[in-house]
Design a protein around this motif. Structure first.
Motif, mmCIF file in Angstrom:
data_model
loop_
_atom_site.group_PDB
_atom_site.id
_atom_site.type_symbol
_atom_site.label_atom_id
_atom_site.label_comp_id
_atom_site.label_asym_id
_atom_site.label_seq_id
_atom_site.Cartn_x
_atom_site.Cartn_y
_atom_site.Cartn_z
ATOM 1 N N GLU A 16 32.275 44.405 36.300
ATOM 2 C CA GLU A 16 32.756 45.281 34.739
ATOM 3 C C GLU A 16 34.401 45.838 35.488
ATOM 4 N N THR A 17 34.648 46.461 36.644
ATOM 5 C CA THR A 17 35.495 47.002 36.973
ATOM 6 C C THR A 17 36.859 46.182 37.124
ATOM 7 N N TRP A 19 37.130 43.669 35.858
ATOM 8 C CA TRP A 19 37.050 42.498 34.723
ATOM 9 C C TRP A 19 38.665 43.139 33.670
ATOM 10 N N SER A 20 38.267 44.292 33.561
ATOM 11 C CA SER A 20 38.798 45.705 33.265
ATOM 12 C C SER A 20 40.610 45.711 33.854
ATOM 13 N N ILE A 21 40.538 45.428 35.536
ATOM 14 C CA ILE A 21 41.365 45.481 35.875
ATOM 15 C C ILE A 21 42.064 43.977 35.442
ATOM 16 N N LEU A 22 41.819 42.947 35.718
ATOM 17 C CA LEU A 22 42.289 41.536 35.710
ATOM 18 C C LEU A 22 42.805 41.247 34.127
ATOM 19 N N ALA A 23 42.691 42.416 33.347
ATOM 20 C CA ALA A 23 42.459 42.164 31.728
ATOM 21 C C ALA A 23 44.212 43.237 31.394
ATOM 22 N N ALA A 24 43.778 43.937 32.019
ATOM 23 C CA ALA A 24 44.978 45.178 32.850
ATOM 24 C C ALA A 24 46.328 44.069 32.733
ATOM 25 N N LEU A 25 45.972 44.264 34.038
ATOM 26 C CA LEU A 25 47.483 42.798 34.406
ATOM 27 C C LEU A 25 47.384 41.719 33.811
ATOM 28 N N GLY A 26 46.725 41.031 32.939
ATOM 29 C CA GLY A 26 47.069 40.325 32.324
ATOM 30 C C GLY A 26 48.289 40.771 31.007
ATOM 31 N N LEU A 39 42.310 53.456 33.711
ATOM 32 C CA LEU A 39 41.472 53.141 34.209
ATOM 33 C C LEU A 39 40.911 54.240 34.211
ATOM 34 N N PRO A 40 39.252 54.380 33.924
ATOM 35 C CA PRO A 40 38.788 55.662 34.556
ATOM 36 C C PRO A 40 38.156 55.394 35.807
ATOM 37 N N VAL A 41 39.271 55.063 36.668
ATOM 38 C CA VAL A 41 38.976 54.854 38.133
ATOM 39 C C VAL A 41 39.530 55.406 38.876
ATOM 40 N N THR A 42 39.290 55.505 40.274
ATOM 41 C CA THR A 42 40.319 56.511 41.349
ATOM 42 C C THR A 42 41.297 54.948 41.563
ATOM 43 N N ARG A 43 42.425 56.033 42.806
ATOM 44 C CA ARG A 43 43.102 54.602 43.191
ATOM 45 C C ARG A 43 42.437 53.615 44.482
ATOM 46 N N VAL A 52 39.121 42.294 46.495
ATOM 47 C CA VAL A 52 38.298 41.834 46.498
ATOM 48 C C VAL A 52 39.043 40.447 44.973
ATOM 49 N N LEU A 53 40.304 40.833 44.412
ATOM 50 C CA LEU A 53 40.071 40.148 43.016
ATOM 51 C C LEU A 53 41.730 39.133 44.448
ATOM 52 N N GLN A 54 41.928 39.600 45.120
ATOM 53 C CA GLN A 54 43.661 38.934 46.094
ATOM 54 C C GLN A 54 42.886 38.235 46.255
ATOM 55 N N GLU A 55 41.166 38.591 47.293
ATOM 56 C CA GLU A 55 40.577 37.306 48.386
ATOM 57 C C GLU A 55 40.393 36.181 47.581
ATOM 58 N N VAL A 56 40.455 36.012 46.695
ATOM 59 C CA VAL A 56 39.270 35.185 45.661
ATOM 60 C C VAL A 56 41.161 34.345 45.027
ATOM 61 N N GLY A 57 42.114 35.119 45.348
ATOM 62 C CA GLY A 57 43.381 34.541 44.265
ATOM 63 C C GLY A 57 43.277 34.247 42.854
ATOM 64 N N LEU A 58 42.894 35.577 42.896
ATOM 65 C CA LEU A 58 43.056 36.017 41.499
ATOM 66 C C LEU A 58 44.608 36.877 40.835
#
Length: 105
Positions: A16-17, A19-26, A39-43, A52-58
């Motif tokens: 979910e986090t 997904w939220s990051i990807l949506a924000a970057l959209g 987002l409610p997550v630490t830096r 992780v998102l970079q590793e899979v090419g997103l």
């Protein structure tokens, strides 16, 4: 796109986090610090999720002055959507064949 490439993408998108990051970057490129502010997550957690998102090419990092921002890579998302469409079309074909057989009985 093979199953070998789909599984890691879905694993990355299943969080979910991320997904939220990807949506924000959209909505536009952003740094890990900027994302942590939205987002409610630490830096630090954002940075791990971005890896992780970079590793899979997103996403890809881009240097803007002294800051590293991240941008969504649409190609991987497009490839994933095409693969899902192909899977859906194959299921539609199979279900239509079953329907023809059932109606012929």
């Amino acid at each position: 796109m093979t199953t070998d490439t789909l599984v890691p993408v879905f694993a990355a998108l299943g969080d979910e986090t991320r997904w939220s990051i990807l949506a924000a970057l959209g909505e536009g490129d952003a740094s890990a610090s900027a994302l942590a502010g939205r987002l409610p997550v630490t830096r630090q957690a954002i940075a791990k999720h971005l890896a992780v998102l970079q590793e899979v090419g997103l996403v890809e990092p881009i240097r803007v002055g002294r800051e590293v921002q991240y941008r969504v890579l649409g190609k991987q998302l497009t490839d994933t959507a095409r693969r899902l469409d192909a899977i859906g079309a194959e299921w539609d074909r199979r279900l239509a064949a079953i329907k023809r057989i059932a109606e012929g009985l």
